[in-house]
Scaffold this motif. Structure first.
Motif, PDB file in Angstrom:
ATOM      1  N   GLU A  60      69.323  26.080  29.680  1.00 50.15           N
ATOM      2  CA  GLU A  60      70.574  25.462  30.119  1.00 50.15           C
ATOM      3  C   GLU A  60      71.515  25.161  28.954  1.00 50.15           C
ATOM      4  OE1 GLU A  60      69.231  22.049  32.269  1.00 50.15           O
ATOM      5  OE2 GLU A  60      68.895  23.200  34.103  1.00 50.15           O
ATOM      6  N   CYS A  61      71.022  25.308  27.741  1.00 50.45           N
ATOM      7  CA  CYS A  61      71.819  24.980  26.556  1.00 50.45           C
ATOM      8  C   CYS A  61      72.708  26.154  26.141  1.00 50.45           C
ATOM      9  CB  CYS A  61      70.913  24.598  25.395  1.00 50.45           C
ATOM     10  SG  CYS A  61      69.968  23.094  25.726  1.00 50.45           S
ATOM     11  N   THR A  62      73.861  25.838  25.621  1.00 51.01           N
ATOM     12  CA  THR A  62      74.783  26.845  25.103  1.00 51.01           C
ATOM     13  C   THR A  62      74.496  27.125  23.634  1.00 51.01           C
ATOM     14  OG1 THR A  62      76.482  26.139  26.661  1.00 51.01           O
ATOM     15  CG2 THR A  62      77.234  27.361  24.734  1.00 51.01           C
ATOM     16  N   ILE A  63      74.141  26.075  22.896  1.00 53.66           N
ATOM     17  CA  ILE A  63      73.899  26.180  21.455  1.00 53.66           C
ATOM     18  C   ILE A  63      72.603  25.469  21.131  1.00 53.66           C
ATOM     19  CG2 ILE A  63      74.770  25.598  19.152  1.00 53.66           C
ATOM     20  CD1 ILE A  63      77.592  25.444  20.410  1.00 53.66           C
ATOM     21  N   VAL A  64      71.835  26.038  20.189  1.00 58.34           N
ATOM     22  CA  VAL A  64      70.647  25.389  19.650  1.00 58.34           C
ATOM     23  C   VAL A  64      70.799  25.343  18.135  1.00 58.34           C
ATOM     24  CG1 VAL A  64      68.159  25.531  19.338  1.00 58.34           C
ATOM     25  CG2 VAL A  64      69.158  26.151  21.527  1.00 58.34           C
ATOM     26  N   TYR A  65      70.810  24.133  17.601  1.00 59.97           N
ATOM     27  CA  TYR A  65      70.879  23.925  16.152  1.00 59.97           C
ATOM     28  C   TYR A  65      69.469  23.810  15.596  1.00 59.97           C
ATOM     29  CZ  TYR A  65      75.863  22.725  16.353  1.00 59.97           C
ATOM     30  OH  TYR A  65      77.230  22.754  16.519  1.00 59.97           O
ATOM     31  N   PRO A  92      72.726  15.105   9.977  1.00 60.83           N
ATOM     32  CA  PRO A  92      72.708  14.160  11.095  1.00 60.83           C
ATOM     33  C   PRO A  92      73.216  14.816  12.393  1.00 60.83           C
ATOM     34  CG  PRO A  92      73.714  13.169   9.154  1.00 60.83           C
ATOM     35  CD  PRO A  92      73.560  14.636   8.873  1.00 60.83           C
ATOM     36  N   ILE A  93      72.504  14.584  13.476  1.00 56.59           N
ATOM     37  CA  ILE A  93      72.892  15.146  14.770  1.00 56.59           C
ATOM     38  C   ILE A  93      74.294  14.680  15.152  1.00 56.59           C
ATOM     39  CG2 ILE A  93      72.392  15.087  17.251  1.00 56.59           C
ATOM     40  CD1 ILE A  93      69.392  15.150  16.474  1.00 56.59           C
ATOM     41  N   ILE A  94      74.584  13.404  14.959  1.00 53.89           N
ATOM     42  CA  ILE A  94      75.899  12.856  15.324  1.00 53.89           C
ATOM     43  C   ILE A  94      77.013  13.567  14.555  1.00 53.89           C
ATOM     44  CG2 ILE A  94      77.343  10.780  15.335  1.00 53.89           C
ATOM     45  CD1 ILE A  94      74.994  10.862  17.440  1.00 53.89           C
ATOM     46  N   ALA A  95      76.785  13.869  13.291  1.00 53.21           N
ATOM     47  CA  ALA A  95      77.800  14.569  12.489  1.00 53.21           C
ATOM     48  C   ALA A  95      78.073  15.960  13.066  1.00 53.21           C
ATOM     49  CB  ALA A  95      77.360  14.672  11.033  1.00 53.21           C
ATOM     50  N   GLU A  96      77.023  16.653  13.508  1.00 52.92           N
ATOM     51  CA  GLU A  96      77.223  17.985  14.101  1.00 52.92           C
ATOM     52  C   GLU A  96      77.914  17.891  15.448  1.00 52.92           C
ATOM     53  OE1 GLU A  96      77.033  21.273  13.070  1.00 52.92           O
ATOM     54  OE2 GLU A  96      76.874  20.154  11.215  1.00 52.92           O
TER      55      GLU A  96
END
Length: 127
Positions: A60-65, A92-96
């Motif tokens: 269901e995800c569009t992007i995977v980091y 940091p996840i929030i920064a991305e």
């Protein structure tokens, strides 16, 4: 749109796609983001099983980091309409999420514009 981050359970992108014990999944729009869930991953018997199971759990995800991903695994994700993106370990996840929001607002690349239009169409909204 849903976005996943390979993590060891912290608030950072700090795992290889194939070795991540979990993925933190967020819903993101140009103006907001929110945590949706954590996908915890079981041990897999073989490398092929691992990639397939992870791709299926992230469908269901569009992007995977992630920090690293092998070529064959990246190709399998792209075949399933999931874009893998590598970032520096400890990002940091929030920064991305904030950086992605800026991209969504200002100038998403063609592949992302296409995915956003598809999602709007699937929800019955006008592009």
């Amino acid at each position: 749109m849903l976005v996943a981050f390979a993590t060891t359970g912290e608030d950072k992108v700090n795992a290889h796609f194939g070795m991540a014990p979990a993925f933190a999944v967020y819903e993101i729009t140009p103006g907001d983001y929110r945590f949706v869930k954590t996908i915890s991953l079981p041990e897999q018997a073989s490398e092929d099983d691992k990639v397939e199971a992870r791709a299926d759990m992230l469908k269901e995800c569009t992007i995977v980091y992630c920090n690293h991903i092998g070529g064959p695994a990246a190709a399998r994700l792209v075949q399933q309409n999931i874009q893998p993106l590598k970032v520096k370990e400890g990002t940091p996840i929030i920064a991305e999420l904030e950086r992605l929001q800026t991209i969504l607002r200002e100038s998403p690349p063609p592949w992302l514009r296409k995915r956003l239009a598809e999602e709007m169409e699937n929800k019955g909204e006008l592009p």
